[in-house]
Write a protein that holds these residues in place. Sequence first.
Motif, mmCIF file in Angstrom:
data_model
loop_
_atom_site.group_PDB
_atom_site.id
_atom_site.type_symbol
_atom_site.label_atom_id
_atom_site.label_comp_id
_atom_site.label_asym_id
_atom_site.label_seq_id
_atom_site.Cartn_x
_atom_site.Cartn_y
_atom_site.Cartn_z
ATOM 1 N N UNK A 240 10.673 -5.448 5.935
ATOM 2 C CA UNK A 240 10.277 -5.364 4.514
ATOM 3 C C UNK A 240 8.976 -6.083 4.200
ATOM 4 N N UNK A 241 8.664 -7.158 4.927
ATOM 5 C CA UNK A 241 7.377 -7.830 4.709
ATOM 6 C C UNK A 241 6.218 -6.875 4.987
ATOM 7 N N UNK A 242 6.341 -6.092 6.055
ATOM 8 C CA UNK A 242 5.274 -5.155 6.402
ATOM 9 C C UNK A 242 5.124 -4.067 5.344
ATOM 10 N N UNK A 243 6.244 -3.682 4.730
ATOM 11 C CA UNK A 243 6.152 -2.709 3.629
ATOM 12 C C UNK A 243 5.321 -3.263 2.478
ATOM 13 N N UNK A 244 5.327 -4.569 2.326
ATOM 14 C CA UNK A 244 4.534 -5.194 1.280
ATOM 15 C C UNK A 244 3.037 -5.133 1.518
ATOM 16 N N UNK A 245 2.616 -4.692 2.713
ATOM 17 C CA UNK A 245 1.192 -4.590 3.029
ATOM 18 C C UNK A 245 0.580 -3.242 2.631
ATOM 19 N N UNK A 246 1.399 -2.343 2.131
ATOM 20 C CA UNK A 246 0.891 -1.003 1.813
ATOM 21 C C UNK A 246 -0.270 -1.069 0.830
ATOM 22 N N UNK A 247 -0.134 -1.895 -0.208
ATOM 23 C CA UNK A 247 -1.202 -1.972 -1.214
ATOM 24 C C UNK A 247 -2.511 -2.416 -0.582
ATOM 25 N N UNK A 248 -2.459 -3.419 0.286
ATOM 26 C CA UNK A 248 -3.676 -3.896 0.942
ATOM 27 C C UNK A 248 -4.239 -2.854 1.890
ATOM 28 N N UNK A 249 -3.361 -2.116 2.569
ATOM 29 C CA UNK A 249 -3.814 -1.119 3.546
ATOM 30 C C UNK A 249 -4.360 0.139 2.887
ATOM 31 N N UNK A 250 -4.139 0.278 1.588
ATOM 32 C CA UNK A 250 -4.667 1.447 0.886
ATOM 33 C C UNK A 250 -5.709 1.067 -0.169
ATOM 34 N N UNK A 251 -6.053 -0.218 -0.243
ATOM 35 C CA UNK A 251 -7.023 -0.680 -1.235
ATOM 36 C C UNK A 251 -8.441 -0.354 -0.784
ATOM 37 N N UNK A 252 -9.311 0.055 -1.688
ATOM 38 C CA UNK A 252 -10.712 0.323 -1.321
ATOM 39 C C UNK A 252 -11.462 -0.964 -1.034
#
Length: 575
Positions: A549-561
């Motif tokens: 679940x921690x890695x799921x929390x990285x989605x925003x950073x991995x899709x941020x411009x």
Amino acid sequence: MPFTPITAEQRFVLDHVVRVRELAATERFAAASDDVIDAVLEGVGAFAAGEWAPLLRAGDTVGARWTPEGVRMPDGYAEAYHDYVDGGWGTIGVPEAHGGQGLPFAIQTAVLDTLGTANMAFALCPTLTVGAIEALAHHGSAEQQRLYLPHLATGAWTGTMNLTEPQAGSDVGALRTTATPLGDGTWRIKGTKIFISFGDHDMAENIVHLVLARTPDAPVGTKGISLFLVPKFRLDEDGRPGAANDVRVVSIEHKMGLHASPTCVLSFGDHDDCVGELIGPEHGGMRAMFTMMNNARLNVGLQGVQAAEAATQAAVAYALERVQSARAGGTSRDAVRIVEHPDVRRMLMRMKAQTQAARALVYYAAGQVDRAGSGDARARGRLELVTPLAKAHGTDLGNEVASLGIQVHGGMGYIEETGAAQFFRDVRITSIYEGTNGIQAADLVGRKLALGREASGGGVFAELIADMRDEAQDARLIALIDACEATGQALADASTDDRLAASYPFLTMVSVATCGWLMERQGRAATDDAPFMRMKRACVRFYLEQIVPEALGLVAAAQAPADVLYAVEAELFAE
């Protein structure tokens, strides 16, 4: 510090992650029977515990020393290294044609795992030699292979890789070391290399330097680079080390850790008498060196596993003996061992789960090396994809777990005499050398995401996603796999800046998904009620419930411009 061989864990990972019996069923690895594998794992465990682990402390406190005659290792190291050579531990994964035992690279990985857990700095020496063997086996001439590989295979001679120069760090194309033809097929080498691990020592008969240099009128940049074999001692007519080859150790670095691994500044050709041989074609140096570098990147990821395992063993031993305070949720007011406190349990469980996850990832990559070497094109693509994951995530976890190990020790962890700090100091370099972890992330999004797309439609990344999805059962893991797929598709169409800005969180997401896939597979295989299996199931559960679940929390950073990174001028970072 305590050291216990991890034979049961290694065997379990080899069986259920590497699937080593599939390899043993092939003609190439027919020698890798169950009894041979067990004998290797048990033998190297006993050897490491008896000879390498006891030298750990002196390696840190005394360390390697520079002298005008060359580098001198701490007392006991030369003898322990000679016993390593005599025991044949360096020959495990080397083909029989070159003097080795011809066992899978995955078994060799397990051997280095054990040695490095016992003494990480010491194990860096044979780790580098493995890379030199790979480069010569793939790119060396028949004569070079005949003269050098048997001695490198045993470890009687050690190998190094020489890329970095004072003005050329990650930008290898900026190197200035020169190679001038001497008219007899050899070349005069002249230049300076820095950060050369085990560039000199007093444990082996010879040191074989693989050196990147630029030939006359070579194209600029990496296209003009060639690779040369430069021994510390030239070979005589009988193929034995003879005259010195004008390679001088200018100094060794004063480092944060890895004190028993001399990091040398080497000067080639101070007296214009350094002679080398071309490996492969002229201007083909980067291709040849990448063979060595890719091998080294996996073994650096393995160093993260080694440090994590060593730190975990030390933290567990301390937590089982240190008595402090009553357990807040208990009925007694008597002081208990700190292992009984929930937060210490959390740290220990995280350390064990992350160590097992890192091992699964690196061993899985090692298994792909074996399959790719047997001609499996799909495995070759998978190996290219998971190499940056194994290197970067393996070393990230080594740093995290070593830091947690200090925390478990409390204030005593900050005191050098307990030894907990050494693991953190030793492992910190691993996320920097052999291509920083940021470079690994850039490689993932810049090249690996597109790998194989034209040939197979989805490409190697899509194949990994499909394989994980076919096996995954945990809902959180499935959600992370889906998020990796969606983010990967978005990054494939993103601008270069946006892709690179997102690269690190994306690499972590994909790494955790891959680890989760391999951990869940192990959990399904841990079926009986033996203590090892119970601990394995607990680690898998913790990983899926808390780390995925921690890695799921990285989605925003991995899709941020990337625009927020450039929202201010560079000078404002000094404000």
